[in-house]
Design a protein around this motif. Structure first.
Motif, PDB file in Angstrom:
ATOM      1  N   PHE A  68      -3.148   6.093   0.982  1.00 20.37           N
ATOM      2  CA  PHE A  68      -2.319   6.444  -0.147  1.00 20.37           C
ATOM      3  C   PHE A  68      -2.634   5.024  -1.174  1.00 20.37           C
ATOM      4  CE2 PHE A  68      -0.005   8.420   3.256  1.00 20.37           C
ATOM      5  CZ  PHE A  68       0.294   9.614   2.666  1.00 20.37           C
ATOM      6  N   GLU A  69      -2.291   5.355  -2.458  1.00 17.70           N
ATOM      7  CA  GLU A  69      -2.063   4.419  -3.326  1.00 17.70           C
ATOM      8  C   GLU A  69      -0.770   4.184  -3.752  1.00 17.70           C
ATOM      9  OE1 GLU A  69      -5.059   5.077  -6.423  1.00 17.70           O
ATOM     10  OE2 GLU A  69      -6.725   4.451  -5.148  1.00 17.70           O
ATOM     11  N   LYS A  70      -0.417   3.090  -3.902  1.00 21.05           N
ATOM     12  CA  LYS A  70       1.124   2.884  -4.533  1.00 21.05           C
ATOM     13  C   LYS A  70       1.234   2.112  -5.740  1.00 21.05           C
ATOM     14  CE  LYS A  70       2.068  -1.040  -1.594  1.00 21.05           C
ATOM     15  NZ  LYS A  70       3.032  -2.006  -2.321  1.00 21.05           N
ATOM     16  N   ASP A  71       2.156   2.304  -6.359  1.00 22.47           N
ATOM     17  CA  ASP A  71       2.615   1.531  -7.614  1.00 22.47           C
ATOM     18  C   ASP A  71       3.892   0.712  -7.131  1.00 22.47           C
ATOM     19  OD1 ASP A  71       0.786   2.502  -9.621  1.00 22.47           O
ATOM     20  OD2 ASP A  71       1.957   4.461  -9.444  1.00 22.47           O
ATOM     21  N   PHE A  72       4.511   0.964  -6.350  1.00 25.34           N
ATOM     22  CA  PHE A  72       5.915   0.154  -6.095  1.00 25.34           C
ATOM     23  C   PHE A  72       5.379  -0.809  -5.082  1.00 25.34           C
ATOM     24  CE2 PHE A  72       7.519   4.125  -7.503  1.00 25.34           C
ATOM     25  CZ  PHE A  72       8.425   3.661  -8.533  1.00 25.34           C
ATOM     26  N   PHE A  73       6.176  -2.028  -4.938  1.00 20.58           N
ATOM     27  CA  PHE A  73       6.075  -2.870  -3.821  1.00 20.58           C
ATOM     28  C   PHE A  73       6.574  -2.221  -2.671  1.00 20.58           C
ATOM     29  CE2 PHE A  73       7.032  -6.232  -7.133  1.00 20.58           C
ATOM     30  CZ  PHE A  73       5.614  -6.275  -7.676  1.00 20.58           C
ATOM     31  N   ASP A  74       7.583  -1.743  -2.512  1.00 24.95           N
ATOM     32  CA  ASP A  74       8.169  -0.929  -1.297  1.00 24.95           C
ATOM     33  C   ASP A  74       7.390   0.323  -1.343  1.00 24.95           C
ATOM     34  OD1 ASP A  74       9.624   0.528   0.369  1.00 24.95           O
ATOM     35  OD2 ASP A  74      11.442   0.449  -0.690  1.00 24.95           O
ATOM     36  N   GLY A 118       0.024  -6.151   6.699  1.00 26.24           N
ATOM     37  CA  GLY A 118      -0.377  -6.193   5.147  1.00 26.24           C
ATOM     38  C   GLY A 118      -0.421  -7.350   4.633  1.00 26.24           C
ATOM     39  N   CYS A 119      -0.571  -7.175   3.146  1.00 26.50           N
ATOM     40  CA  CYS A 119      -0.439  -8.405   2.441  1.00 26.50           C
ATOM     41  C   CYS A 119       0.762  -8.585   1.511  1.00 26.50           C
ATOM     42  CB  CYS A 119      -1.626  -8.145   1.392  1.00 26.50           C
ATOM     43  SG  CYS A 119      -3.240  -8.035   2.158  1.00 26.50           S
ATOM     44  N   GLU A 120       0.919 -10.000   1.367  1.00 25.95           N
ATOM     45  CA  GLU A 120       2.275 -10.510   0.574  1.00 25.95           C
ATOM     46  C   GLU A 120       3.277 -10.230   1.140  1.00 25.95           C
ATOM     47  OE1 GLU A 120       1.764 -12.313  -1.725  1.00 25.95           O
ATOM     48  OE2 GLU A 120      -0.257 -11.801  -2.060  1.00 25.95           O
ATOM     49  N   VAL A 130       6.582 -10.024  -0.394  1.00 27.10           N
ATOM     50  CA  VAL A 130       6.954  -8.990  -1.258  1.00 27.10           C
ATOM     51  C   VAL A 130       6.705  -7.524  -0.990  1.00 27.10           C
ATOM     52  CG1 VAL A 130       6.282  -8.440  -3.673  1.00 27.10           C
ATOM     53  CG2 VAL A 130       6.116 -10.718  -3.385  1.00 27.10           C
ATOM     54  N   CYS A 131       5.426  -7.105  -0.933  1.00 22.70           N
ATOM     55  CA  CYS A 131       5.154  -5.854  -0.396  1.00 22.70           C
ATOM     56  C   CYS A 131       5.543  -5.540   1.117  1.00 22.70           C
ATOM     57  CB  CYS A 131       3.782  -5.408  -0.565  1.00 22.70           C
ATOM     58  SG  CYS A 131       3.014  -5.528  -2.344  1.00 22.70           S
ATOM     59  N   VAL A 132       5.291  -6.439   1.891  1.00 18.57           N
ATOM     60  CA  VAL A 132       5.667  -6.231   3.529  1.00 18.57           C
ATOM     61  C   VAL A 132       7.081  -6.334   3.378  1.00 18.57           C
ATOM     62  CG1 VAL A 132       5.350  -7.123   5.765  1.00 18.57           C
ATOM     63  CG2 VAL A 132       3.523  -7.034   4.119  1.00 18.57           C
ATOM     64  N   LEU A 133       7.721  -7.266   2.905  1.00 19.45           N
ATOM     65  CA  LEU A 133       9.210  -7.552   3.010  1.00 19.45           C
ATOM     66  C   LEU A 133       9.698  -6.153   2.361  1.00 19.45           C
ATOM     67  CD1 LEU A 133      11.996  -8.949   3.530  1.00 19.45           C
ATOM     68  CD2 LEU A 133      11.655  -9.857   1.053  1.00 19.45           C
ATOM     69  N   GLN A 134       9.598  -5.900   1.234  1.00 13.81           N
ATOM     70  CA  GLN A 134      10.108  -4.603   0.482  1.00 13.81           C
ATOM     71  C   GLN A 134      10.051  -3.139   1.308  1.00 13.81           C
ATOM     72  OE1 GLN A 134      10.403  -4.531  -3.616  1.00 13.81           O
ATOM     73  NE2 GLN A 134      10.181  -6.571  -3.969  1.00 13.81           N
ATOM     74  N   SER A 135       8.687  -3.000   1.871  1.00 13.19           N
ATOM     75  CA  SER A 135       8.485  -1.734   2.644  1.00 13.19           C
ATOM     76  C   SER A 135       9.115  -1.612   3.829  1.00 13.19           C
ATOM     77  CB  SER A 135       6.809  -1.916   2.889  1.00 13.19           C
ATOM     78  OG  SER A 135       6.036  -1.718   1.458  1.00 13.19           O
ATOM     79  N   CYS A 136       9.102  -3.000   4.507  1.00 11.18           N
ATOM     80  CA  CYS A 136       9.788  -2.965   5.859  1.00 11.18           C
ATOM     81  C   CYS A 136      11.264  -2.549   5.530  1.00 11.18           C
ATOM     82  CB  CYS A 136       9.816  -4.485   6.418  1.00 11.18           C
ATOM     83  SG  CYS A 136       8.274  -4.604   7.099  1.00 11.18           S
ATOM     84  N   LEU A 137      11.984  -3.080   4.625  1.00  6.36           N
ATOM     85  CA  LEU A 137      13.283  -2.764   4.173  1.00  6.36           C
ATOM     86  C   LEU A 137      13.431  -1.220   4.038  1.00  6.36           C
ATOM     87  CD1 LEU A 137      14.449  -6.014   2.033  1.00  6.36           C
ATOM     88  CD2 LEU A 137      14.629  -5.503   4.640  1.00  6.36           C
TER      89      LEU A 137
END
Length: 140
Positions: free
Chosen positions: A22-28, A51-53, A56-63
């Protein structure tokens, strides 16, 4: 899953025939409708994150994954950031319920068995041999 992986010089790693890119536009990543729909179709209760960041991205995606009701495991050697210190992000992930574990711990939990028994052989065939060149700590 980063939208600009080619601009960052990142290549898609081979993940097998069942992998979906997938490609994503949101950090999450869970804010992306196609990703949320795919996760729902999988009907899984647990997810492993790398993942990277981290902050930012990892934190918001995990949440976001936690908000979807998933149990989230983040592999410490596979988290990276441009920031020198991600201690606050890791503390928040842990306090929110993300399980931070090592690659070694994850690998042997997935393998489940020792020795040359049929279960261990089947799992090693699925996941591959434990790598001998894995760094001890990629977060520092």
């Amino acid at each position: 899953m980063h939208k600009h992986h080619s601009a960052l010089g990142l290549a898609k790693a081979p993940l097998g025939s069942t992998a979906k890119y997938f490609e994503k536009d949101f950090f999450d990543l869970t804010k992306e409708k196609p990703i949320r729909a795919w996760l729902k179709r999988l009907k899984k209760t647990q997810v492993i994150v790398a993942g990277c960041e981290t902050d930012v991205c990892v934190l918001q995606s995990c949440l976001g994954l936690l908000d979807l009701g998933l149990q989230v495991f983040a592999v410490e050697e596979l988290l990276f950031s441009s920031a020198r210190n991600v201690d606050a992000a890791l503390a928040r992930l842990k306090s929110e319920g993300v399980v931070i574990l090592s690659y070694k711990t994850l690998y042997f939990e997935l393998i489940e068995a020792v020795g040359e028994g049929p279960h261990a052989e089947k799992m090693v065939a699925t996941f591959g041999e434990f790598p001998d060149d894995l760094p001890e700590n990629a977060l520092s």
